[in-house]
Enzyme design. Structure first.
Site, PDB file in Angstrom:
ATOM      1  N   PRO A  37       0.809  -1.230   0.000  1.00 46.71           N
ATOM      2  CA  PRO A  37       0.000   0.000   0.000  1.00 46.71           C
ATOM      3  C   PRO A  37       0.834   1.268   0.000  1.00 46.71           C
ATOM      4  O   PRO A  37       1.839   1.387   0.715  1.00 46.71           O
ATOM      5  CB  PRO A  37      -0.819  -0.133   1.286  1.00 46.71           C
ATOM      6  CG  PRO A  37      -0.970  -1.605   1.458  1.00 46.71           C
ATOM      7  CD  PRO A  37       0.341  -2.188   1.014  1.00 46.71           C
ATOM      8  N   CYS A  38       0.375   2.233  -0.814  1.00 49.42           N
ATOM      9  CA  CYS A  38       1.170   3.435  -1.055  1.00 49.42           C
ATOM     10  C   CYS A  38       0.688   4.655  -0.279  1.00 49.42           C
ATOM     11  O   CYS A  38       1.294   5.717  -0.362  1.00 49.42           O
ATOM     12  CB  CYS A  38       1.142   3.774  -2.550  1.00 49.42           C
ATOM     13  SG  CYS A  38      -0.515   4.137  -3.178  1.00 49.42           S
ATOM     14  N   ASN A  39      -0.413   4.506   0.470  1.00 48.30           N
ATOM     15  CA  ASN A  39      -1.055   5.670   1.092  1.00 48.30           C
ATOM     16  C   ASN A  39      -0.092   6.576   1.839  1.00 48.30           C
ATOM     17  O   ASN A  39      -0.166   7.808   1.735  1.00 48.30           O
ATOM     18  CB  ASN A  39      -2.148   5.217   2.061  1.00 48.30           C
ATOM     19  CG  ASN A  39      -3.088   4.190   1.453  1.00 48.30           C
ATOM     20  OD1 ASN A  39      -2.646   3.162   0.959  1.00 48.30           O
ATOM     21  ND2 ASN A  39      -4.380   4.455   1.497  1.00 48.30           N
ATOM     22  N   ASP A  40       0.808   6.000   2.604  1.00 49.51           N
ATOM     23  CA  ASP A  40       1.685   6.806   3.453  1.00 49.51           C
ATOM     24  C   ASP A  40       2.910   7.341   2.726  1.00 49.51           C
ATOM     25  O   ASP A  40       3.729   8.053   3.322  1.00 49.51           O
ATOM     26  CB  ASP A  40       2.127   5.991   4.678  1.00 49.51           C
ATOM     27  CG  ASP A  40       0.967   5.723   5.622  1.00 49.51           C
ATOM     28  OD1 ASP A  40       0.111   6.618   5.761  1.00 49.51           O
ATOM     29  OD2 ASP A  40       0.909   4.635   6.208  1.00 49.51           O
ATOM     30  N   PHE A  41       3.056   7.010   1.435  1.00 45.79           N
ATOM     31  CA  PHE A  41       4.177   7.525   0.649  1.00 45.79           C
ATOM     32  C   PHE A  41       3.722   8.436  -0.484  1.00 45.79           C
ATOM     33  O   PHE A  41       4.540   9.046  -1.157  1.00 45.79           O
ATOM     34  CB  PHE A  41       4.992   6.368   0.062  1.00 45.79           C
ATOM     35  CG  PHE A  41       5.572   5.446   1.102  1.00 45.79           C
ATOM     36  CD1 PHE A  41       6.565   5.888   1.961  1.00 45.79           C
ATOM     37  CD2 PHE A  41       5.101   4.156   1.242  1.00 45.79           C
ATOM     38  CE1 PHE A  41       7.103   5.040   2.922  1.00 45.79           C
ATOM     39  CE2 PHE A  41       5.622   3.302   2.199  1.00 45.79           C
ATOM     40  CZ  PHE A  41       6.625   3.751   3.042  1.00 45.79           C
TER      41      PHE A  41
END
Length: 374
Positions: free
Chosen positions: A106-110
């Protein structure tokens, strides 16, 4: 090349000539709706193929979409609906060994449009589940994917991730792919790492985009001739105010046009370029995301409306017969989270070429300077 654990199947026998096809069994974590899974199955090579082994994702609709399109049945037992943080990997072992692993953690925090919490966020540490799978299954190769924003702050997060991949026994080849350079009608930029197990005497080369230089990646071509039988074509309702606002925005423009009437202006401090942004028909689309509210739909260049999910899927290069399951909002998110299948197929074909000795044009990994040297 040293001995690998990939299985081999017979393709055909003609007289005394035997043709054998090297088969790589693929496992996927954070599988999404099947952008990578479909691409892997479609990857072409005269001596090798990739077949689905197992996949897992936390979203139920996503799992049904993946299972239906990649496995041929929406309830395929090899597709596991589970939260990776609670999944016992023995369930995957029980299905079978793998030769390749894909994990688009998951890419949400990047993402640059998020808070960029990195490893301090809810999703940032989830890449470690990919490392655990590498340790347990020891596949010949892996493909890991995340947003380009993971390179922020000098690539500190990516350095840590690459260090972990190296520590579990893999040579890594990280590259910043611009998919519009590979024939995808969308400016979608992603960090993708290919890994090859240390004991395999092979080096991966990033496929060169040169062969796709003349590809038509215009939005107009991408959205043309959608068949009437294609699913996920429901229109999004547009309020009269939105329709009126769109009527003042030219192709390629957004809500911040200079002559927008007062009653249609959006009064916010930040002026995100994606708000009520219309496509330019002669250029690739801007990045397809899972969002849609507050003017973040992708908007047609001449019709005063948001794109349908099928049109979004076209920009992502999904085939028209690829059917997404779930509500309209769920499908929108699935499409936005996916890797463009036609772009990923090129990378999987490069992996197969590497393992079968088929030459292809390459470029140096653009993020090689972030690989740990000790």
């Amino acid at each position: 090349m040293k001995q690998t654990n990939s299985s081999t199947t017979h393709l055909a026998e003609l007289g005394s000539d035997r043709t054998e096809l090297k088969t790589f069994r693929l496992g996927e974590l954070f599988s999404g709706p099947g952008g990578l899974g479909w691409a892997a199955k479609e990857a072409k090579n005269p001596g090798a193929q990739i077949v689905h082994r197992w996949a897992t994702d936390y979203d139920e609709d996503t799992c049904r979409t993946y299972a239906s399109n990649v496995c041929g049945a929406p309830d395929a037992p090899s597709v596991i609906h589970a939260d990776i943080r609670k999944l016992n990997y023995q369930r995957l072992h029980d299905i079978g060994d793998i030769d390749g692993l894909a994990f688009g953690f998951p890419c949400n925090d990047f993402s640059i449009v998020g808070e960029q919490l990195g490893f301090a966020g809810k999703f940032g540490p989830l890449y470690t589940y990919g490392l655990e799978a590498l340790l347990q299954f020891k596949p010949d190769w892996f493909l890991a994917e995340n947003v380009g924003g993971i390179r922020a702050k000098g690539g500190m997060a990516l350095k840590q991730i690459l260090s972990g991949m190296v520590s579990v026994g893999y040579k890594v080849y990280p590259h910043y792919y611009k998919f519009e350079e590979y024939g995808v009608p969308q400016a979608r930029h992603r960090m993708i790492v290919i890994g090859i197990r240390d004991d395999i005497d092979l080096e991966f080369g990033v496929p060169s985009p040169t062969a796709y230089a003349d590809a038509d990646v215009s939005a107009k071509t991408a959205l043309s001739n959608i068949p009437s039988w294609a699913t996920n074509q429901e229109l999004t309702r547009q309020s009269d105010l939105v329709v009126e606002r769109l009527s003042h925005i030219p192709a390629g423009g957004n809500a911040w046009v200079a002559d927008m009437p007062e009653h249609l202006q959006i009064k916010t401090r930040t002026k995100l370029s994606s708000i009520y942004r219309r496509l330019d028909p002669e250029r690739p689309s801007y990045t397809v995301t899972g969002s849609g509210g507050g003017g973040t739909h992708i908007y047609h260049w001449s019709q005063n409306r948001a794109l349908t999910n099928r049109e979004r899927a076209r920009l992502q290069t999904f085939d028209d017969n690829f059917e997404f399951y779930g509500s309209k909002e769920s499908v929108r998110k699935q499409i936005g989270m996916a890797v463009p299948p036609k772009g990923a197929q090129i990378i999987f074909e490069a992996i197969l070429n590497t393992f079968t000795g088929v030459p292809y044009d390459t470029v140096a990994p653009s993020l090689a300077h972030l690989i740990p040297t000790n």
